[in-house]
Design a protein around this motif. Sequence first.
Motif, short mmCIF file in Angstrom:
data_model
loop_
_atom_site.label_atom_id
_atom_site.label_comp_id
_atom_site.label_asym_id
_atom_site.label_seq_id
_atom_site.Cartn_x
_atom_site.Cartn_y
_atom_site.Cartn_z
N THR A 207 47.49 40.34 33.55
CA THR A 207 47.31 39.64 34.83
C THR A 207 47.52 38.15 34.55
O THR A 207 46.58 37.43 34.28
CB THR A 207 45.90 39.89 35.40
N SER A 208 48.78 37.73 34.62
CA SER A 208 49.14 36.39 34.17
C SER A 208 49.74 35.56 35.30
O SER A 208 49.61 35.90 36.48
CB SER A 208 50.13 36.50 33.00
N ASP A 209 50.43 34.48 34.93
CA ASP A 209 51.06 33.60 35.90
C ASP A 209 51.97 34.35 36.87
O ASP A 209 51.99 34.07 38.07
CB ASP A 209 51.91 32.54 35.18
N GLU A 210 52.75 35.29 36.31
CA GLU A 210 53.71 36.02 37.15
C GLU A 210 53.01 36.76 38.29
O GLU A 210 53.50 36.77 39.42
CB GLU A 210 54.52 37.01 36.30
N HIS A 211 51.88 37.38 37.99
CA HIS A 211 51.16 38.14 39.02
C HIS A 211 50.59 37.21 40.10
O HIS A 211 50.70 37.50 41.30
CB HIS A 211 50.03 38.94 38.38
N LEU A 212 50.01 36.12 39.68
CA LEU A 212 49.46 35.17 40.65
C LEU A 212 50.56 34.58 41.52
O LEU A 212 50.42 34.48 42.75
CB LEU A 212 48.71 34.04 39.92
N SER A 213 51.68 34.20 40.90
CA SER A 213 52.80 33.64 41.65
C SER A 213 53.32 34.65 42.66
O SER A 213 53.62 34.32 43.81
CB SER A 213 53.94 33.24 40.69
N LEU A 214 53.43 35.89 42.23
CA LEU A 214 53.94 36.95 43.08
C LEU A 214 53.07 37.12 44.33
O LEU A 214 53.57 37.12 45.46
CB LEU A 214 53.97 38.26 42.29
N VAL A 215 51.76 37.24 44.12
CA VAL A 215 50.84 37.46 45.24
C VAL A 215 50.82 36.24 46.17
O VAL A 215 50.82 36.39 47.40
CB VAL A 215 49.42 37.76 44.72
N GLU A 216 50.85 35.04 45.60
CA GLU A 216 50.83 33.83 46.44
C GLU A 216 52.11 33.69 47.25
O GLU A 216 52.07 33.41 48.45
CB GLU A 216 50.64 32.60 45.55
N HIS A 217 53.26 33.88 46.63
CA HIS A 217 54.53 33.72 47.34
C HIS A 217 54.73 34.79 48.41
O HIS A 217 55.44 34.57 49.39
CB HIS A 217 55.71 33.77 46.35
N MET A 218 54.09 35.96 48.21
CA MET A 218 54.29 37.05 49.16
C MET A 218 53.22 37.10 50.24
O MET A 218 53.11 38.09 50.97
CB MET A 218 54.36 38.38 48.41
N ALA A 219 52.47 36.02 50.38
CA ALA A 219 51.46 35.95 51.44
C ALA A 219 52.06 36.22 52.83
O ALA A 219 51.40 36.88 53.66
CB ALA A 219 50.78 34.58 51.41
N PRO A 220 53.29 35.78 53.14
CA PRO A 220 53.85 36.06 54.47
C PRO A 220 54.07 37.54 54.76
O PRO A 220 54.17 37.92 55.93
CB PRO A 220 55.19 35.31 54.45
N VAL A 221 54.15 38.37 53.73
CA VAL A 221 54.39 39.80 53.94
C VAL A 221 53.23 40.62 53.38
O VAL A 221 53.41 41.78 52.99
CB VAL A 221 55.73 40.24 53.29
N ARG A 222 52.07 40.05 53.37
CA ARG A 222 50.90 40.68 52.74
C ARG A 222 50.55 42.02 53.38
O ARG A 222 50.03 42.92 52.71
CB ARG A 222 49.70 39.74 52.83
N ASP A 223 50.84 42.18 54.64
CA ASP A 223 50.51 43.44 55.33
C ASP A 223 51.37 44.60 54.85
O ASP A 223 51.07 45.76 55.14
CB ASP A 223 50.66 43.27 56.84
N ARG A 224 52.44 44.32 54.10
CA ARG A 224 53.32 45.38 53.58
C ARG A 224 53.22 45.51 52.07
O ARG A 224 54.00 46.21 51.44
CB ARG A 224 54.78 45.07 53.96
N LEU A 225 52.23 44.85 51.49
CA LEU A 225 52.10 44.76 50.04
C LEU A 225 51.03 45.72 49.54
O LEU A 225 49.95 45.83 50.12
CB LEU A 225 51.72 43.32 49.69
N SER A 226 51.32 46.42 48.46
CA SER A 226 50.34 47.31 47.82
C SER A 226 50.71 47.46 46.35
O SER A 226 51.76 46.99 45.91
CB SER A 226 50.30 48.68 48.51
N ALA A 227 49.83 48.10 45.59
CA ALA A 227 50.02 48.19 44.14
C ALA A 227 49.81 49.61 43.64
O ALA A 227 49.08 50.40 44.25
CB ALA A 227 49.07 47.25 43.41
N VAL A 228 50.46 49.92 42.53
CA VAL A 228 50.23 51.15 41.77
C VAL A 228 49.87 50.72 40.35
O VAL A 228 50.55 49.89 39.75
CB VAL A 228 51.49 52.04 41.75
N ILE A 229 48.78 51.27 39.82
CA ILE A 229 48.32 50.93 38.47
C ILE A 229 48.73 52.05 37.51
O ILE A 229 48.53 53.23 37.81
CB ILE A 229 46.80 50.72 38.44
N VAL A 230 49.29 51.65 36.36
CA VAL A 230 49.72 52.62 35.34
C VAL A 230 48.85 52.46 34.10
O VAL A 230 48.60 51.34 33.64
CB VAL A 230 51.20 52.39 34.96
#
Length: 298
Positions: A143-166
């Motif tokens: 859970t690094s910079d890339e994950h935080l950047s991803l979630v922050e930049h995708m705030a406009p489409v947050r209602d279509r965002l979800s995750a799968v954990i492996v």
Amino acid sequence: MTTAQDTPVGRRLRSVKHIIIVCSGKGGVGKSSVSTQLALSLRASSPTARVGVLDVDLTGPSIPRMLGLDGHPVHQSSDGWVPVYADGTEARLACMSVGFLVKRKEDSIVWRGPKKNAMIRQFLSDVRWGELDYLVIDTPPGTSDEHLSLVEHMAPVRDRLSAVIVTTPQAVALLDAMKCLSFTRATALPVLGLIENMSGYVCPCCGEISNVFSTGGGEEMARREDLTFLGSLPVDTELVTLLDAAETERPGESAELPEGGSRRSFDLLERYQKTPTAPLFQNIVDKISQRLLDGQQS
């Protein structure tokens, strides 16, 4: 007044119905192979399904190799970067990765956080995805910079965002998967469910499954944390050979065809359906599709 949908990322992803972030707490659990199988299975789930794969594992991009697209260039159009299509003119399986941007696949990516952040923002705002039913995002371990950047930049489409954990069944991997789950809860990212990868080994001769590692840990974690357990996947030698075929490529096999894709990427789409893992993963995709449908209705 500018709304969230009027941002560059919001406008670019306006026509993407579902965005699935594939994450893991540690490396070596087969996250990228799961992302690849998820994209292939979603594409096969409907004759008209359109799927994109975004590889934001910037320092270890492996999606191009797994899709048989190593060495393909990224073309610039007046409307942004054009993704590489694994299925050529059908244009139902698009891919974008930093792996397409390096001169040699052996070259390392030595970037600090701000550069990584800028690259992720550019992937989200400048790639011409078009209309997609699913955008699968392969992330780096942890859970690094890339994950935080991803979630922050995708705030406009947050209602279509979800995750799968492996995860894999071992206790160490499960502990790190818990940290990944903690990240999704801290950022209010909905979790579709958990996949236990490398759960047993399929004998290529007789088909018997042997539990090389422990088994059932992922299912127990899902039960304990009130997550949907999407399923277990064994180590499949046919799948490993298929996705790791770069070592045995023949000359010209990865060369880009006039209609897009390559001989290996076209071959991959057909051969994947014949692996022992494909039907198992279809069950996982069915659960994911139902979870997404339930989310739309709630």
